[in-house]
Scaffold this active site. Structure first.
Site, PDB file in Angstrom:
ATOM      1  N   ASN A 174     -33.992  52.460  39.911  1.00 27.25           N
ATOM      2  CA  ASN A 174     -33.684  53.862  39.641  1.00 27.25           C
ATOM      3  C   ASN A 174     -33.419  54.701  40.886  1.00 27.25           C
ATOM      4  OD1 ASN A 174     -34.035  53.322  36.934  1.00 27.25           O
ATOM      5  ND2 ASN A 174     -36.171  53.976  36.890  1.00 27.25           N
ATOM      6  N   GLY A 304     -39.751  47.771  39.622  1.00 27.17           N
ATOM      7  CA  GLY A 304     -38.538  47.049  39.991  1.00 27.17           C
ATOM      8  C   GLY A 304     -38.824  45.699  40.623  1.00 27.17           C
ATOM      9  N   TRP A 324     -33.438  50.701  46.768  1.00 21.99           N
ATOM     10  CA  TRP A 324     -33.167  51.297  48.081  1.00 21.99           C
ATOM     11  C   TRP A 324     -34.289  52.280  48.397  1.00 21.99           C
ATOM     12  CZ3 TRP A 324     -30.184  49.644  51.728  1.00 21.99           C
ATOM     13  CH2 TRP A 324     -29.805  50.466  52.796  1.00 21.99           C
ATOM     14  N   HIS A 356     -48.014  51.800  46.249  1.00 18.96           N
ATOM     15  CA  HIS A 356     -46.946  50.805  46.361  1.00 18.96           C
ATOM     16  C   HIS A 356     -46.565  50.563  47.826  1.00 18.96           C
ATOM     17  CE1 HIS A 356     -46.589  51.050  42.078  1.00 18.96           C
ATOM     18  NE2 HIS A 356     -46.193  52.306  42.104  1.00 18.96           N
TER      19      HIS A 356
END
Length: 381
Positions: A174, A304, A324, A356
């Site tokens: 996203n 992801g 990214w 994360h």
């Protein structure tokens, strides 16, 4: 000339320092080596080092000039932001010619299933074949908590669920970087498409595609977008918005307890026919987490990165889009990005205090790209 040589060496050192952590987490594909090799310089790290020197030397020898955001008359590259420097060099690496390597993918899969178990893909979804009535499910975030599978919940579970092998899979992240990428058609070429956290599709088809097979769903969305289903029309609005997805809406209801009640409310009142609302089995995430922890990566996995790992378990070619972790776009313009491609949230992932490790995840994915295990798409398709 002396100043030129000094600058060349300086930039080479800076680049190598940017990748020095790869020496500690370098992916090992030789038989008998762990995926991470703390204290040793890995094959891929040495390869990156050679490529880094080559990139720096070739750019300086051509006397290319660019400031962090605008052209200048300087004779060397100058970056006012460390992330912009990383973006430039990562972009150069990802532009190198790519080909899939079946042998490297097989080696990775062997290591993966060695930890996950051969029945791993049987636990993607909670279904009657892997979950008994009146049994308990362990939360994968709040690991001390258990969820009781009542008869009411059990009757809403699918009888079974099979994960098939596919030739080409797309995993759509996203990141705001996907905007103006024109990757929509490329994404939709895949035999199977993963999407993260119920990202809107219709206004962004040109860049993000429209094909869906698995759409992950973070139940916190029920709070952020649908008032925890407390308003009279909240459930109706939720069901309407979910109609744009096909395949399965895959809800991670057993990460933390905060939204479990709302999640089960959706399960028991889901009437859409365009797709099926299913519960992600918490053991599936726990196994993937166990694998990456065994390789030295301790941070909580992003959606992801988790889905990319899942795709590698059953797809011959995995293509990643919208992965990214930087505040600025790849390429020569370094345009600033929003956090998601569908909103205007500011980008604040650089903090090491978060749960994360996006930068480390990205470094691993770049290594996989260079070894032909997957293809990481950055920039325009």
């Amino acid at each position: 000339m002396k100043a030129f040589q000094t600058s060349k060496v300086y930039l080479t050192i800076i680049l190598l320092l940017n990748f020095v952590y790869l020496s500690f987490i370098g992916f090992q594909l030789q038989s008998g080596n762990s995926c991470f090799a703390p204290g040793r310089t890995s094959t891929i790290s040495r390869s990156l080092s050679r490529q880094a020197e080559s990139i720096t030397t070739s750019d300086l020898s051509e006397n290319r000039t660019r400031n962090s955001l605008t052209d200048s008359e300087q004779k060397i590259w100058v970056f006012t932001d460390d992330n912009l420097e990383k973006i430039y060099f990562y972009n150069r690496l990802l532009k190198k010619e790519h080909s899939f390597n079946k042998a490297n993918l097989k080696t990775f899969r062997d290591k993966l299933f060695g930890v996950l178990g051969d029945d791993f893909n049987n636990y993607l979804v909670v279904h009657r074949g892997n979950t008994a009535n009146n049994s308990q499910l362990q939360y994968n975030g709040s690991k001390k908590l258990r969820f009781n599978v009542t008869d009411k919940v059990y009757r809403r579970l699918p009888h079974n669920f099979t994960v098939k092998e596919y030739r080409r899979c797309s995993v759509v992240g996203n990141s705001g970087a996907i905007l103006q990428s024109r990757c929509g058609q490329d994404i939709d070429k895949a035999d199977f498409v993963y999407r993260c956290n119920a990202a809107p599709i219709r206004p962004f088809v040109k860049d993000a595609g429209e094909k869906t097979n698995i759409t992950s769903f973070n139940p916190s969305i029920l709070g952020k977008r649908y008032h925890r289903l407390t308003h009279n029309d909240s459930l109706t609005l939720f069901l309407r918005d979910m109609k744009e997805y096909y395949g399965i809406v895959w809800a991670s209801c057993f990460s933390f307890q905060a939204y479990t009640t709302e999640c089960i409310q959706v399960l028991c009142n889901y009437t859409n026919t365009e797709n099926q609302f299913v519960l992600a089995h918490p053991d599936h995430f726990l196994r993937v987490e166990r694998f990456w922890r065994s390789q030295g990566f301790k941070k909580r996995l992003t959606s992801g990165f988790y889905l990319a790992t899942a795709a590698l378990s059953h797809c011959s070619e995995v293509h990643l889009y919208g992965f990214w972790p930087f505040t600025h776009k790849s390429g020569s313009t370094f345009e600033q990005l929003s956090y998601h491609y569908y909103d205007n949230l500011s980008y604040n992932t650089a903090s090491s205090k978060g749960p994360h490790g996006m930068m480390t995840e990205f470094a691993i994915l770049v290594q996989f790209h260079l070894r032909g295990i997957l293809k990481l798409h950055a920039g325009e398709c």
